[in-house]
Design a protein around this motif. Structure first.
Motif, PDB file in Angstrom:
ATOM      1  N   TYR A  23       0.838  -1.203   0.000  1.00 34.80           N
ATOM      2  CA  TYR A  23       0.000   0.000   0.000  1.00 34.80           C
ATOM      3  C   TYR A  23       0.874   1.255   0.000  1.00 34.80           C
ATOM      4  CZ  TYR A  23      -3.588   3.411   1.235  1.00 34.80           C
ATOM      5  OH  TYR A  23      -4.423   4.501   1.240  1.00 34.80           O
ATOM      6  N   ALA A  24       1.986   1.237   0.732  1.00 41.43           N
ATOM      7  CA  ALA A  24       2.895   2.389   0.757  1.00 41.43           C
ATOM      8  C   ALA A  24       3.463   2.643  -0.634  1.00 41.43           C
ATOM      9  CB  ALA A  24       4.017   2.155   1.759  1.00 41.43           C
ATOM     10  N   SER A  25       3.801   1.594  -1.347  1.00 38.38           N
ATOM     11  CA  SER A  25       4.300   1.746  -2.718  1.00 38.38           C
ATOM     12  C   SER A  25       3.225   2.322  -3.625  1.00 38.38           C
ATOM     13  CB  SER A  25       4.763   0.396  -3.259  1.00 38.38           C
ATOM     14  OG  SER A  25       5.826  -0.096  -2.491  1.00 38.38           O
ATOM     15  N   GLU A  26       1.991   1.888  -3.428  1.00 40.53           N
ATOM     16  CA  GLU A  26       0.864   2.397  -4.218  1.00 40.53           C
ATOM     17  C   GLU A  26       0.635   3.886  -3.941  1.00 40.53           C
ATOM     18  OE1 GLU A  26      -3.960   1.732  -4.318  1.00 40.53           O
ATOM     19  OE2 GLU A  26      -2.707   0.056  -3.660  1.00 40.53           O
ATOM     20  N   VAL A  27       0.698   4.277  -2.660  1.00 40.89           N
ATOM     21  CA  VAL A  27       0.520   5.684  -2.276  1.00 40.89           C
ATOM     22  C   VAL A  27       1.636   6.532  -2.885  1.00 40.89           C
ATOM     23  CG1 VAL A  27       0.573   7.292  -0.330  1.00 40.89           C
ATOM     24  CG2 VAL A  27      -0.761   5.187  -0.169  1.00 40.89           C
ATOM     25  N   ALA A  28       2.872   6.060  -2.789  1.00 44.51           N
ATOM     26  CA  ALA A  28       4.009   6.801  -3.339  1.00 44.51           C
ATOM     27  C   ALA A  28       3.875   6.958  -4.849  1.00 44.51           C
ATOM     28  CB  ALA A  28       5.313   6.100  -2.979  1.00 44.51           C
ATOM     29  N   ALA A  29       3.446   5.910  -5.534  1.00 40.65           N
ATOM     30  CA  ALA A  29       3.269   5.990  -6.990  1.00 40.65           C
ATOM     31  C   ALA A  29       2.186   6.999  -7.361  1.00 40.65           C
ATOM     32  CB  ALA A  29       2.924   4.614  -7.548  1.00 40.65           C
ATOM     33  N   ALA A  30       1.104   7.032  -6.588  1.00 41.78           N
ATOM     34  CA  ALA A  30       0.028   7.994  -6.851  1.00 41.78           C
ATOM     35  C   ALA A  30       0.501   9.426  -6.629  1.00 41.78           C
ATOM     36  CB  ALA A  30      -1.179   7.692  -5.967  1.00 41.78           C
ATOM     37  N   LEU A  31       1.306   9.646  -5.598  1.00 42.37           N
ATOM     38  CA  LEU A  31       1.835  10.981  -5.329  1.00 42.37           C
ATOM     39  C   LEU A  31       2.830  11.401  -6.401  1.00 42.37           C
ATOM     40  CD1 LEU A  31       2.280  10.658  -1.471  1.00 42.37           C
ATOM     41  CD2 LEU A  31       0.705  12.197  -2.628  1.00 42.37           C
ATOM     42  N   GLU A  32       3.669  10.473  -6.848  1.00 47.46           N
ATOM     43  CA  GLU A  32       4.618  10.789  -7.916  1.00 47.46           C
ATOM     44  C   GLU A  32       3.875  11.121  -9.208  1.00 47.46           C
ATOM     45  OE1 GLU A  32       7.293   7.485  -8.196  1.00 47.46           O
ATOM     46  OE2 GLU A  32       8.541   8.224  -6.554  1.00 47.46           O
ATOM     47  N   ALA A  33       2.806  10.396  -9.482  1.00 54.09           N
ATOM     48  CA  ALA A  33       2.010  10.671 -10.678  1.00 54.09           C
ATOM     49  C   ALA A  33       1.387  12.066 -10.628  1.00 54.09           C
ATOM     50  CB  ALA A  33       0.921   9.611 -10.833  1.00 54.09           C
ATOM     51  N   ALA A  34       1.157  12.567  -9.413  1.00 53.28           N
ATOM     52  CA  ALA A  34       0.605  13.914  -9.244  1.00 53.28           C
ATOM     53  C   ALA A  34       1.699  14.985  -9.308  1.00 53.28           C
ATOM     54  CB  ALA A  34      -0.142  14.010  -7.911  1.00 53.28           C
ATOM     55  N   GLY A  35       2.962  14.570  -9.460  1.00 55.50           N
ATOM     56  CA  GLY A  35       4.054  15.525  -9.613  1.00 55.50           C
ATOM     57  C   GLY A  35       4.788  15.873  -8.342  1.00 55.50           C
ATOM     58  N   LEU A  36       4.616  15.098  -7.287  1.00 47.81           N
ATOM     59  CA  LEU A  36       5.304  15.369  -6.015  1.00 47.81           C
ATOM     60  C   LEU A  36       6.592  14.561  -5.918  1.00 47.81           C
ATOM     61  CD1 LEU A  36       2.105  15.225  -3.867  1.00 47.81           C
ATOM     62  CD2 LEU A  36       3.487  17.245  -4.210  1.00 47.81           C
ATOM     63  N   ARG A  37       7.547  15.087  -5.143  1.00 47.73           N
ATOM     64  CA  ARG A  37       8.802  14.376  -4.890  1.00 47.73           C
ATOM     65  C   ARG A  37       8.617  13.536  -3.628  1.00 47.73           C
ATOM     66  NH1 ARG A  37       9.926  19.474  -6.626  1.00 47.73           N
ATOM     67  NH2 ARG A  37      10.218  20.341  -4.562  1.00 47.73           N
ATOM     68  N   VAL A  38       8.665  12.208  -3.798  1.00 45.23           N
ATOM     69  CA  VAL A  38       8.267  11.278  -2.742  1.00 45.23           C
ATOM     70  C   VAL A  38       9.336  10.208  -2.527  1.00 45.23           C
ATOM     71  CG1 VAL A  38       6.484   9.634  -2.032  1.00 45.23           C
ATOM     72  CG2 VAL A  38       5.878  11.552  -3.483  1.00 45.23           C
ATOM     73  N   GLU A  39       9.466   9.770  -1.279  1.00 44.13           N
ATOM     74  CA  GLU A  39      10.265   8.598  -0.939  1.00 44.13           C
ATOM     75  C   GLU A  39       9.424   7.715  -0.031  1.00 44.13           C
ATOM     76  OE1 GLU A  39      14.002   9.420   0.913  1.00 44.13           O
ATOM     77  OE2 GLU A  39      14.828  10.369  -0.877  1.00 44.13           O
ATOM     78  N   THR A  40       9.732   6.420  -0.025  1.00 44.80           N
ATOM     79  CA  THR A  40       9.080   5.504   0.904  1.00 44.80           C
ATOM     80  C   THR A  40      10.095   5.055   1.943  1.00 44.80           C
ATOM     81  OG1 THR A  40       9.560   3.631  -0.531  1.00 44.80           O
ATOM     82  CG2 THR A  40       7.385   4.629  -0.742  1.00 44.80           C
ATOM     83  N   ASP A  41       9.623   4.821   3.146  1.00 47.22           N
ATOM     84  CA  ASP A  41      10.463   4.312   4.235  1.00 47.22           C
ATOM     85  C   ASP A  41       9.812   3.032   4.741  1.00 47.22           C
ATOM     86  OD1 ASP A  41      12.013   3.772   6.413  1.00 47.22           O
ATOM     87  OD2 ASP A  41      11.938   5.800   7.249  1.00 47.22           O
ATOM     88  N   MET A  42      10.296   1.908   4.241  1.00 44.08           N
ATOM     89  CA  MET A  42       9.728   0.612   4.606  1.00 44.08           C
ATOM     90  C   MET A  42      10.683  -0.196   5.472  1.00 44.08           C
ATOM     91  SD  MET A  42       7.691  -0.516   1.199  1.00 44.08           S
ATOM     92  CE  MET A  42       8.262   0.412  -0.185  1.00 44.08           C
ATOM     93  N   ARG A  43      11.579   0.504   6.157  1.00 45.78           N
ATOM     94  CA  ARG A  43      12.521  -0.196   7.032  1.00 45.78           C
ATOM     95  C   ARG A  43      11.794  -0.830   8.210  1.00 45.78           C
ATOM     96  NH1 ARG A  43      16.176   4.218   9.017  1.00 45.78           N
ATOM     97  NH2 ARG A  43      14.223   5.324   8.849  1.00 45.78           N
ATOM     98  N   ASN A  44      12.413  -1.816   8.800  1.00 46.96           N
ATOM     99  CA  ASN A  44      11.843  -2.505   9.947  1.00 46.96           C
ATOM    100  C   ASN A  44      12.221  -1.745  11.228  1.00 46.96           C
ATOM    101  OD1 ASN A  44      10.542  -4.392  11.482  1.00 46.96           O
ATOM    102  ND2 ASN A  44      12.186  -5.889  11.404  1.00 46.96           N
ATOM    103  N   GLU A  45      11.675  -0.546  11.351  1.00 51.43           N
ATOM    104  CA  GLU A  45      11.896   0.316  12.523  1.00 51.43           C
ATOM    105  C   GLU A  45      10.539   0.737  13.063  1.00 51.43           C
ATOM    106  OE1 GLU A  45      14.787   1.040  13.821  1.00 51.43           O
ATOM    107  OE2 GLU A  45      16.177   0.489  12.218  1.00 51.43           O
ATOM    108  N   LYS A  46      10.528   1.218  14.285  1.00 49.29           N
ATOM    109  CA  LYS A  46       9.279   1.710  14.869  1.00 49.29           C
ATOM    110  C   LYS A  46       8.884   3.015  14.192  1.00 49.29           C
ATOM    111  CE  LYS A  46       9.924  -0.521  19.251  1.00 49.29           C
ATOM    112  NZ  LYS A  46       9.932  -0.455  20.679  1.00 49.29           N
TER     113      LYS A  46
END
Length: 107
Positions: A23-46
């Motif tokens: 879902y995080a990847s899907e959200v990031a892709a949707a934001l990038e498609a809207a022209g925003l500069r996005v990164e995902t943080d899927m590390r195993n941290e709190k």
């Protein structure tokens, strides 16, 4: 502390659990498609650690996503400099950030 339209990295999508990674990847892709500069943080941290780290990096918007958010198609929005957390639908968030990310001379 840059405004959203000027920040080099505008939004970070951080996962609460590893189950929400797709879902995080899907959200990031949707934001990038809207022209925003996005990164995902899927590390195993709190999530608190991730929020603190990205806040110190001065990222204007942090979107926290988990399983409930995935099921409801929502995102939890955390703004830089604020302890408040707002829950929005993904479409509302994209529309709001896209409008805010437009430079003032192009509005």
């Amino acid at each position: 502390h840059f405004p959203l339209w000027l920040a080099p990295l505008q939004v970070v999508v951080a996962t609460i659990t590893s189950d929400a990674d797709p879902y995080a990847s899907e959200v990031a892709a949707a934001l990038e498609a809207a022209g925003l500069r996005v990164e995902t943080d899927m590390r195993n941290e709190k999530i608190g650690y991730k929020v603190r780290e990205h806040s110190l990096a001065k990222v204007p918007v942090i979107l926290a996503v988990g399983m409930r958010d995935r099921d409801a198609r929502n995102v939890s929005v955390r703004r830089l400099g604020s302890q408040d957390q707002t829950v929005m639908t993904l479409d509302e968030a994209i529309a709001a950030f896209k409008a805010e990310a437009t430079p003032p001379d192009l509005r």
